[in-house]
Design a protein around this motif. Structure first.
Motif, PDB file in Angstrom:
ATOM      1  N   GLU A 216       0.846  -1.195   0.000  1.00 34.88           N
ATOM      2  CA  GLU A 216       0.000   0.000   0.000  1.00 34.88           C
ATOM      3  C   GLU A 216       0.879   1.243   0.000  1.00 34.88           C
ATOM      4  O   GLU A 216       1.830   1.352   0.779  1.00 34.88           O
ATOM      5  CB  GLU A 216      -0.916   0.030   1.232  1.00 34.88           C
ATOM      6  CG  GLU A 216      -2.076  -0.925   1.186  1.00 34.88           C
ATOM      7  CD  GLU A 216      -3.138  -0.537   0.162  1.00 34.88           C
ATOM      8  OE1 GLU A 216      -3.227   0.651  -0.203  1.00 34.88           O
ATOM      9  OE2 GLU A 216      -3.889  -1.435  -0.262  1.00 34.88           O
ATOM     10  N   ALA A 217       0.546   2.204  -0.854  1.00 32.30           N
ATOM     11  CA  ALA A 217       1.304   3.450  -0.935  1.00 32.30           C
ATOM     12  C   ALA A 217       0.919   4.378   0.212  1.00 32.30           C
ATOM     13  O   ALA A 217      -0.252   4.451   0.609  1.00 32.30           O
ATOM     14  CB  ALA A 217       1.042   4.135  -2.266  1.00 32.30           C
ATOM     15  N   PHE A 218       1.929   5.100   0.718  1.00 34.79           N
ATOM     16  CA  PHE A 218       1.725   6.018   1.838  1.00 34.79           C
ATOM     17  C   PHE A 218       2.414   7.353   1.590  1.00 34.79           C
ATOM     18  O   PHE A 218       3.504   7.418   1.024  1.00 34.79           O
ATOM     19  CB  PHE A 218       2.306   5.426   3.129  1.00 34.79           C
ATOM     20  CG  PHE A 218       1.486   4.345   3.761  1.00 34.79           C
ATOM     21  CD1 PHE A 218       0.540   4.636   4.724  1.00 34.79           C
ATOM     22  CD2 PHE A 218       1.676   3.020   3.393  1.00 34.79           C
ATOM     23  CE1 PHE A 218      -0.207   3.638   5.312  1.00 34.79           C
ATOM     24  CE2 PHE A 218       0.935   2.010   3.974  1.00 34.79           C
ATOM     25  CZ  PHE A 218      -0.014   2.319   4.945  1.00 34.79           C
ATOM     26  N   PHE A 219       1.760   8.402   2.073  1.00 37.54           N
ATOM     27  CA  PHE A 219       2.312   9.747   2.159  1.00 37.54           C
ATOM     28  C   PHE A 219       2.597  10.005   3.632  1.00 37.54           C
ATOM     29  O   PHE A 219       1.757   9.715   4.489  1.00 37.54           O
ATOM     30  CB  PHE A 219       1.279  10.745   1.631  1.00 37.54           C
ATOM     31  CG  PHE A 219       1.685  12.200   1.705  1.00 37.54           C
ATOM     32  CD1 PHE A 219       2.230  12.827   0.604  1.00 37.54           C
ATOM     33  CD2 PHE A 219       1.506  12.942   2.868  1.00 37.54           C
ATOM     34  CE1 PHE A 219       2.584  14.164   0.652  1.00 37.54           C
ATOM     35  CE2 PHE A 219       1.868  14.275   2.927  1.00 37.54           C
ATOM     36  CZ  PHE A 219       2.411  14.895   1.810  1.00 37.54           C
ATOM     37  N   VAL A 220       3.775  10.548   3.944  1.00 35.78           N
ATOM     38  CA  VAL A 220       4.168  10.754   5.344  1.00 35.78           C
ATOM     39  C   VAL A 220       4.190  12.238   5.679  1.00 35.78           C
ATOM     40  O   VAL A 220       4.705  13.056   4.905  1.00 35.78           O
ATOM     41  CB  VAL A 220       5.547  10.129   5.623  1.00 35.78           C
ATOM     42  CG1 VAL A 220       6.012  10.443   7.044  1.00 35.78           C
ATOM     43  CG2 VAL A 220       5.494   8.621   5.419  1.00 35.78           C
ATOM     44  N   VAL A 221       3.644  12.570   6.831  1.00 37.78           N
ATOM     45  CA  VAL A 221       3.682  13.935   7.354  1.00 37.78           C
ATOM     46  C   VAL A 221       4.520  13.935   8.623  1.00 37.78           C
ATOM     47  O   VAL A 221       4.192  13.233   9.585  1.00 37.78           O
ATOM     48  CB  VAL A 221       2.266  14.472   7.654  1.00 37.78           C
ATOM     49  CG1 VAL A 221       2.339  15.862   8.292  1.00 37.78           C
ATOM     50  CG2 VAL A 221       1.430  14.513   6.387  1.00 37.78           C
ATOM     51  N   GLY A 222       5.599  14.714   8.626  1.00 36.79           N
ATOM     52  CA  GLY A 222       6.454  14.807   9.798  1.00 36.79           C
ATOM     53  C   GLY A 222       6.118  16.030  10.641  1.00 36.79           C
ATOM     54  O   GLY A 222       5.817  17.103  10.111  1.00 36.79           O
ATOM     55  N   LEU A 223       6.163  15.855  11.971  1.00 36.41           N
ATOM     56  CA  LEU A 223       5.934  16.953  12.906  1.00 36.41           C
ATOM     57  C   LEU A 223       7.014  16.904  13.979  1.00 36.41           C
ATOM     58  O   LEU A 223       7.496  15.829  14.330  1.00 36.41           O
ATOM     59  CB  LEU A 223       4.557  16.837  13.571  1.00 36.41           C
ATOM     60  CG  LEU A 223       3.326  16.725  12.665  1.00 36.41           C
ATOM     61  CD1 LEU A 223       2.941  15.264  12.472  1.00 36.41           C
ATOM     62  CD2 LEU A 223       2.144  17.492  13.248  1.00 36.41           C
ATOM     63  N   HIS A 224       7.359  18.077  14.520  1.00 37.34           N
ATOM     64  CA  HIS A 224       8.351  18.118  15.589  1.00 37.34           C
ATOM     65  C   HIS A 224       8.331  19.505  16.249  1.00 37.34           C
ATOM     66  O   HIS A 224       7.760  20.463  15.686  1.00 37.34           O
ATOM     67  CB  HIS A 224       9.748  17.776  15.064  1.00 37.34           C
ATOM     68  CG  HIS A 224      10.293  18.734  14.054  1.00 37.34           C
ATOM     69  ND1 HIS A 224      11.285  19.650  14.337  1.00 37.34           N
ATOM     70  CD2 HIS A 224       9.978  18.933  12.753  1.00 37.34           C
ATOM     71  CE1 HIS A 224      11.569  20.349  13.261  1.00 37.34           C
ATOM     72  NE2 HIS A 224      10.794  19.932  12.281  1.00 37.34           N
ATOM     73  N   PRO A 225       8.958  19.658  17.415  1.00 34.71           N
ATOM     74  CA  PRO A 225       8.835  20.916  18.164  1.00 34.71           C
ATOM     75  C   PRO A 225       9.390  22.151  17.467  1.00 34.71           C
ATOM     76  O   PRO A 225       8.935  23.269  17.745  1.00 34.71           O
ATOM     77  CB  PRO A 225       9.617  20.630  19.457  1.00 34.71           C
ATOM     78  CG  PRO A 225       9.552  19.157  19.628  1.00 34.71           C
ATOM     79  CD  PRO A 225       9.601  18.601  18.232  1.00 34.71           C
ATOM     80  N   HIS A 226      10.361  21.995  16.571  1.00 33.60           N
ATOM     81  CA  HIS A 226      11.008  23.155  15.956  1.00 33.60           C
ATOM     82  C   HIS A 226      10.638  23.343  14.492  1.00 33.60           C
ATOM     83  O   HIS A 226      11.378  24.000  13.745  1.00 33.60           O
ATOM     84  CB  HIS A 226      12.520  23.051  16.133  1.00 33.60           C
ATOM     85  CG  HIS A 226      12.937  23.069  17.571  1.00 33.60           C
ATOM     86  ND1 HIS A 226      12.865  24.198  18.355  1.00 33.60           N
ATOM     87  CD2 HIS A 226      13.397  22.080  18.384  1.00 33.60           C
ATOM     88  CE1 HIS A 226      13.280  23.921  19.580  1.00 33.60           C
ATOM     89  NE2 HIS A 226      13.595  22.639  19.628  1.00 33.60           N
ATOM     90  N   ALA A 227       9.512  22.803  14.080  1.00 36.21           N
ATOM     91  CA  ALA A 227       9.048  22.986  12.706  1.00 36.21           C
ATOM     92  C   ALA A 227       8.732  24.454  12.439  1.00 36.21           C
ATOM     93  O   ALA A 227       8.188  25.156  13.307  1.00 36.21           O
ATOM     94  CB  ALA A 227       7.812  22.131  12.443  1.00 36.21           C
ATOM     95  N   SER A 228       9.056  24.932  11.261  1.00 36.78           N
ATOM     96  CA  SER A 228       8.793  26.328  10.920  1.00 36.78           C
ATOM     97  C   SER A 228       7.311  26.578  10.659  1.00 36.78           C
ATOM     98  O   SER A 228       6.813  27.678  10.933  1.00 36.78           O
ATOM     99  CB  SER A 228       9.622  26.747   9.705  1.00 36.78           C
ATOM    100  OG  SER A 228       9.380  25.883   8.612  1.00 36.78           O
ATOM    101  N   ARG A 229       6.587  25.590  10.150  1.00 38.24           N
ATOM    102  CA  ARG A 229       5.150  25.736   9.925  1.00 38.24           C
ATOM    103  C   ARG A 229       4.397  25.367  11.197  1.00 38.24           C
ATOM    104  O   ARG A 229       4.594  24.277  11.750  1.00 38.24           O
ATOM    105  CB  ARG A 229       4.688  24.821   8.781  1.00 38.24           C
ATOM    106  CG  ARG A 229       5.345  25.058   7.442  1.00 38.24           C
ATOM    107  CD  ARG A 229       4.988  26.365   6.811  1.00 38.24           C
ATOM    108  NE  ARG A 229       3.560  26.524   6.540  1.00 38.24           N
ATOM    109  CZ  ARG A 229       3.059  27.595   5.929  1.00 38.24           C
ATOM    110  NH1 ARG A 229       3.861  28.576   5.536  1.00 38.24           N
ATOM    111  NH2 ARG A 229       1.759  27.687   5.708  1.00 38.24           N
TER     112      ARG A 229
END
Length: 234
Positions: A134-147
Motif C-alpha cells: 500500500e502506498a503512503f504519504f508521510v507527514v512529519g511533525l516536531h517541536p522546531h518545525a517552521s510551519r
C-alpha cells in the motif's frame, strides 16, 4: 517482530489527539480520522534510533491490512516519538528518512511488492512510499518545525494512505478538501506553504519533513535494488 500494542491512553497519544482537535489545526482530514476513531497511534522511544522499528513496522502492516478489509475514508497511522525534542529542521528531516528507510528495507526483505500505482524513485513526481503493498504519504511533525501546523511537542510521523486521496478524487471531493486545508493553514501560519504540490506535479518526498527545500535538494531515500549490504532488519 513485536506485536502491536495499544498506546491509546499514553500521555503523548493524548497530547497528539488534543493537538489535532485544536480549532486552529488546519488538516480537516486528520480531524475526521480522529472523530471517526480511525487514527491509530503508536508511541516509540527515539526517532534517532532503530530501537522501536521492529514495533513500528508490524503495526504499519496491521494498519494496511485493516484498510484493505475495510477501505473507509480518513484513516491514519501516527508514530509519536518520546524524543529528542531539540532537533532542528535539518536534523529532524535526516532522522525521518532514516526511520522510513529502515521500515522500507524491512518491507523489501519480507518480499512485499511495491504498490504499482506509485513510483519507487524519490525524484519522480509520482513517488510515494510503499509498505505491505500500500502506498503512503508521510507527514512529519516536531517541536522546531517552521510551519505551525507541523509544530507538535514531540517528533512524529503520520502515515496516510495514497489510496484515500484517489478515493476522494474519484468522489469529486479532493479539490474542495485540499482548498479548505490550504486556507486554514494560511490563516494559521500567515502564509501559503511553499512546499505543497499535487501528486504528479512534483515529488511528494519534498513535503514529508515540512522543511522548505530548494531545487538542489535530493531525497536520501534509496529505492529497492539500490541498497548495499542487504536490508537493515534491526
Amino acid at each position: 517482530m513485536q506485536l502491536p500494542r495499544d498506546d491509546t491512553h499514553h500521555p503523548r497519544a493524548e497530547a497528539f489527539r488534543a493537538f489535532i482537535r485544536d480549532a486552529a489545526f488546519p488538516c480537516v482530514g486528520a480531524k475526521s480520522a480522529l472523530s471517526k476513531g480511525q487514527m491509530r497511534v503508536l508511541v516509540a522511544r527515539d526517532i534517532t534510533s532503530a530501537w522501536d522499528d521492529m514495533r513500528i513496522y508490524p503495526a504499519l502492516m496491521a494498519f494496511a491490512a485493516r484498510y484493505r478489509r475495510r477501505p473507509d475514508l480518513f484513516q491514519s497511522f501516527a508514530v509519536i516519538f518520546e524524543g529528542p525534542g531539540d532537533l532542528d529542521e535539518a536534523g529532524f528531516e535526516r532522522h525521518l528518512w532514516d526511520r522510513v528507510q529502515s521500515l522500507a528495507d524491512k518491507d523489501a526483505w519480507l518480499g512485499h511488492p511495491w504498490d504499482g500505482r506509485v513510483a519507487q524513485e524519490p525524484d519522480s513526481p509520482h513517488f510515494s512510499l510503499s509498505f505491505a503493498g500500500e502506498a503512503f504519504f508521510v507527514v512529519g511533525l516536531h517541536p522546531h518545525a517552521s510551519r505551525p501546523a507541523r509544530r507538535f511537542s514531540s517528533p512524529a510521523l503520520v502515515f496516510n494512505l495514497h489510496a484515500q486521496f484517489e478515493q476522494l478524487r474519484a468522489a469529486g471531493r479532493y479539490e474542495k478538501l485540499r482548498s479548505s486545508i490550504l486556507q486554514r493553514d494560511e490563516a494559521l501560519a500567515g502564509s501559503v506553504n511553499p512546499m505543497l504540490a499535487r501528486h504528479g506535479e512534483a515529488s511528494e518526498a519534498r513535503q514529508y519533513s515540512g522543511r522548505v527545500v530548494g531545487e538542489e535538494w535530493r531525497c536520501p531515500f534509496r529505492p529497492r535494488g539500490m541498497n548495499t549490504g542487504g536490508a537493515d532488519v534491526r
